[in-house]
Design an enzyme around this catalytic site. Structure first.
Site, short mmCIF file in Angstrom:
data_model
loop_
_atom_site.label_atom_id
_atom_site.label_comp_id
_atom_site.label_asym_id
_atom_site.label_seq_id
_atom_site.Cartn_x
_atom_site.Cartn_y
_atom_site.Cartn_z
N HIS A 117 0.80 -7.25 13.10
CA HIS A 117 0.47 -5.83 13.05
C HIS A 117 1.15 -5.04 14.16
CE1 HIS A 117 -2.78 -7.48 10.58
NE2 HIS A 117 -3.08 -6.26 10.17
N GLU A 135 4.47 -6.88 -1.77
CA GLU A 135 5.53 -6.01 -1.25
C GLU A 135 6.83 -6.17 -2.02
OE1 GLU A 135 3.37 -7.73 0.46
OE2 GLU A 135 2.28 -6.17 1.53
C1 LIG Z 1 1.72 -9.38 2.92
C2 LIG Z 1 0.57 -8.54 3.35
N1 LIG Z 1 0.45 -7.29 2.87
C3 LIG Z 1 -0.57 -6.51 3.26
C4 LIG Z 1 -1.51 -6.97 4.14
C5 LIG Z 1 -2.65 -6.07 4.59
N2 LIG Z 1 -3.90 -6.57 4.05
C6 LIG Z 1 -4.71 -7.35 4.77
S1 LIG Z 1 -6.01 -7.90 3.92
C7 LIG Z 1 -5.54 -7.06 2.52
C8 LIG Z 1 -6.35 -7.16 1.26
C9 LIG Z 1 -6.54 -8.57 0.84
O1 LIG Z 1 -7.40 -8.62 -0.26
P1 LIG Z 1 -7.87 -9.99 -0.89
O2 LIG Z 1 -6.69 -10.87 -1.14
O3 LIG Z 1 -8.73 -9.67 -2.04
O4 LIG Z 1 -8.70 -10.70 0.25
P2 LIG Z 1 -10.04 -10.17 0.98
O5 LIG Z 1 -9.59 -9.40 2.18
O6 LIG Z 1 -10.80 -9.37 0.00
O7 LIG Z 1 -10.77 -11.39 1.41
C10 LIG Z 1 -4.38 -6.35 2.77
C11 LIG Z 1 -3.70 -5.47 1.80
C12 LIG Z 1 -1.33 -8.27 4.62
N3 LIG Z 1 -2.20 -8.82 5.50
N4 LIG Z 1 -0.31 -9.05 4.21
#
Ligand SMILES: Cc1ncc(C[n+]2csc(CCOP(=O)(O)OP(=O)(O)O)c2C)c(N)n1
Ligand SMILES: [Mg+2]
Lengths: 426, 340
Positions: free
Chosen positions: B148, B79
């Protein structure tokens, strides 16, 4: 430090001269590219058990493993997959608001989790149900987070498993600080009793500043922290190419510590490499980065619809690399386990799933006093006053004691869930 | 699960019809973004999963397909990166619209918003305007896990140089997002996520009111009730259920506040209840109460009451029904101001 893994195939690299032209329009990976990506694992990542269930040797990471240990790893993986599928089903049936599946990542998690020593500390993100399992956190303890009754009910100090962290990458700095503390207290050096910290995060998380800062801190303070990145190829709808031009394990080099890619669908390789890395941390040679190259076989969460952004062929290709199947094939082929072993594990997993289900169904609705509990160590008079006032007000509604139905929304979202019985009311 | 998301926010390349239609708040935002992008090719969208997926709430559904990957950017997951690079793009003459996936995830970008976005005009004495919008779905009531369901609007309203607005219905969503994009100031744009799929009337032939104005939704003589974002619906329901006539005002703009209609109503009704999901301490509702007592002291027949979330972290979702102001708590406060 073991010899560096091989280069990934060219489609994953961006030759600097052609980069702009090549990525002006990010094309969807073709089926061939997907297959090439798979080759990246077998060529570039440490592997000790191939998808066909054959042991392969590796110059730096050999693993002596008994039949009993192999069977135990198999059992772990089957049980956590069963818990995971039960979590998904419980969400579909309205018992959980949301579930975050680990399907496909069993080997990465069991391999890493079983490499840990009791004195080590784990910092998970939110998908690490398999690590929880290895730390002795009962699967029923995970349910509250996803049902919405608590934010994690296990004791991080007793289990060596911190609370789930949902804000992406926040926990990486905590892990680093914790590891700095292990070092400051002189708890590293001895291969038997030394401590280490392991930090779990995803491929998407690697873009966050917190990960960069963690790497800097860990390097500057020689912190005994193992950064364990599960590259499951996707961050919700964004493929790893959205986050990096280079394979993620190579990032470590720029910070001055070793990075290594392991076939994260190979539980033996993950176990061997994680043991090595934790030993490095324990004996004062941390930090280390491991990239476990794996695949998110399900949607991001139960609120997500992966068909909107990824190819069906990709999943089919990864199914051939299933982390559990290759161990099963190996056990059978080598005559290390008979049908009664497999039947026994299957029966045990059914029992476990049933226990998880019964627990979920019987979980009590928390009362309003939970809202005000443990906000501060020393009670805040205004919060106390709000508590008293609300409880008195709430008591005037005595006859509506049945669980309140939450209003709901269909979010299609990473970590939000529709709450239970009102999902159809829109 | 309800129908596939595509059918809800998806616009299939169509803008709204000219004339009245009944659409969801989500679709109105989608249409508003589309109209802004059609009107000015410097308008670009940035965020996580906003391209092919169309955003986790599908607010940007179909826009990458129609405007291309250079106008709708699926950014890396960071972000601070989103806001910081958007500031750079704004310095270059673009009008970036950033999507923060959820209220609780804006904080990695908070530094860029507070330290840079809010101050560049001031520091450059007007030479560097910040034409940038940050869209944030906010509020609870959706049964979600931590981070959330938060209502962080007061944190932004407290920062000089930022404008802060919250829409509550389809027509406002459609117009306010376009006005925010058109603004020469940075706008933090709050969207009531639990109301995304509620339908209301949008008539594009009716000219919109200016962005930074509040709006009287219902007139009444017994007491005034002020709300914004997701609580507007709750307050309207309460007013419909009340056995007295309530004046209901949707603040719409949280910074700057437009309180003239509130002062006017309080002078007539003598009573005020302020409603918001956010904790009450040092909040928008606190600001409204302070200004009303200053301006309307001699008209007040009762203390100004606030109905808000508690001064605690947002609780586990099974407790949110207690935490969130609802119709009963609003009517209870109305009874209490009327008892004076
Ligand atoms: C700071 C933040 N931004 C956005 C989100 C929303 N979000 C939750 S999981 C995710 C993707 C995460 O991807 P990755 O790091 O590859 O982990 P995975 O879910 O694939 O295990 C996002 C964008 C969040 N939880 N925290
Ligand atoms: Mg991922």
């Amino acid at each position: 430090m073991p010899s560096p893994p091989h280069e990934p195939p060219s489609w994953r690299q961006h030759a600097s001269g052609t980069h702009a032209a090549a990525t002006a329009v990010e094309a969807e990976p073709s089926a061939e590219q997907v297959i090439a990506g798979l080759r990246a694992t077998s060529e570039g990542g440490v592997q000790l058990l191939n998808p066909e269930g054959e042991r392969v040797s590796h110059p730096d990471f050999d693993l002596e493993i008994s039949a009993a240990e192999l069977k135990s790893l198999y059992r772990d993986m089957v049980l956590v997959r069963r818990v995971d599928r039960e979590g998904n089903a419980l969400q579909r049936q309205g018992q959980l608001g949301i579930w975050v599946p680990l399907l496909g990542q069993e080997a990465a998690q069991i391999g890493a989790g079983r490499a840990m020593a009791p004195q080590d500390m784990a910092f998970p993100s939110y998908r690490e149900h398999g690590i929880a399992w290895c730390r002795g956190v009962d699967p029923t303890e995970l349910l509250g987070v996803w049902r919405g009754t608590d934010h994690g009910s296990w004791d991080p100090n007793d289990t060596g498993f911190q609370l789930y962290t949902i804000v992406i990458a926040n926990q990486c700095l905590h892990a680093t600080g914790y590891a700095m503390g292990q070092r400051f207290e002189g708890m590293i050096g001895d291969s038997e009793t030394g401590e280490a910290t392991i930090c779990f995060f995803g491929d998407g998380a690697t873009s966050q500043g917190d990960v960069h800062e963690s790497f800097v801190w860990a390097a500057v303070y020689d912190a005994p922290v193992l950064f364990f990145c599960q590259n499951n190829q996707w961050a919700v709808s964004e493929p790893t190419e959205r986050q990096s031009r280079v394979p993620l394990y190579r990032r470590a080099q720029g910070y001055g510590f070793p990075g290594i890619r392991v076939d994260g669908n190979d539980v033996l390789a993950t176990l061997a490499v994680t043991r090595w890395a934790l030993e490095e941390c324990r004996t004062g040679n941390g930090p280390v980065l491991i990239e476990a190259f794996t695949y998110r076989m399900d949607a991001h969460t139960t609120s997500d619809d992966a068909t909107r952004y990824r190819l069906a062929e990709e999943l089919e290709a990864w199914k051939l690399r299933d982390p559990i199947e290759r161990v099963r094939v190996h056990l059978v082929r080598e005559g290390l386990a008979g049908q009664d072993f497999f039947d026994g594990v299957a029966a045990e997993s059914d029992e476990l799933a049933q226990r998880v289900r019964s627990h979920a169904e019987a979980m009590p609705q928390p009362g309003p006093e939970r809202i005000f509990s443990e906000v501060y160590a020393e009670a805040s008079p205004p919060v106390q006053a709000q508590r008293e006032e609300f409880l008195a007000y709430h008591a005037t509604f005595v006859d509506t004691e049945e669980p309140l139905a939450g209003s709901s929304i269909d979010t299609e979202e990473p970590l939000a869930g529709s709450s239970i019985d009102t999902a159809g009311d829109r | 699960m309800a129908a596939p998301a595509t059918d809800r926010a998806g616009s299939g390349g169509q803008g709204p019809s000219n004339g009245p239609s009944n659409i969801t708040l989500a679709k109105a935002l989608n249409d508003g973004l589309r109209a802004a992008m059609e009107g000015d090719d410097k308008v670009i969208l940035m965020g996580e999963d906003i391209g092919k997926l169309g955003g986790v709430f599908r607010i940007t559904d179909g826009l990458q397909k129609d405007f291309g990957e250079q106008r709708v950017l699926d950014t890396p997951l960071a972000e601070s990166g989103i806001i910081g690079t958007a500031i750079g793009l704004a310095l270059r003459g673009f009008r970036p619209v950033c999507e923060i996936q959820f209220d609780g995830f804006v904080f990695p970008g908070f530094d860029q918003i507070v330290s840079q976005l809010s101050k560049l005009r001031y520091r450059s004495q007007g030479k560097l305007p910040m034409r940038l919008v940050v869209r944030i779905p906010f509020g609870g009531g959706i049964g979600a896990v931590e981070h959330h369901s938060e209502s962080p609007e007061s944190l932004f309203a407290h920062v000089a140089g930022l404008k802060v607005v919250a829409c509550s219905n389809a027509a406002d969503a459609y117009w306010m997002i376009q006005q925010a994009i058109d603004s020469d100031d940075p706008v933090i744009f709050f969207e009531p996520k639990r109301r995304y799929w509620e339908k209301s009337e949008l008539d594009t032939s009716v000219k919109p009111r200016p962005l930074h104005t509040s709006r009287v939704l219902r007139t009444g003589s017994a007491a005034t009730v002020v709300a914004y974002g997701p609580m507007v619906r709750t307050v309207l329901d309460a007013a419909a259920a009340a056995d007295c006539e309530l004046e209901v005002i949707d603040l719409r703009t949280l910074s700057p506040l437009d309180l003239a209609p509130v002062f006017d109503a309080v002078r007539r009704t003598g009573r005020l209840v302020c409603v918001a999901e956010a904790p009450g301490e040092s909040s928008i509702t606190a600001e409204v109460a302070a200004r009303v007592q200053q301006e309307c002291f001699y008209s007040l027949e009762a203390p100004v009451l606030r109905v808000t979330g508690f001064d605690t972290p947002y609780p586990p979702s099974k407790c949110e029904e207690y935490y969130l102001p609802d119709l009963d708590r609003v009517l209870d406060a109305v009874d209490r101001v009327l008892a004076h």
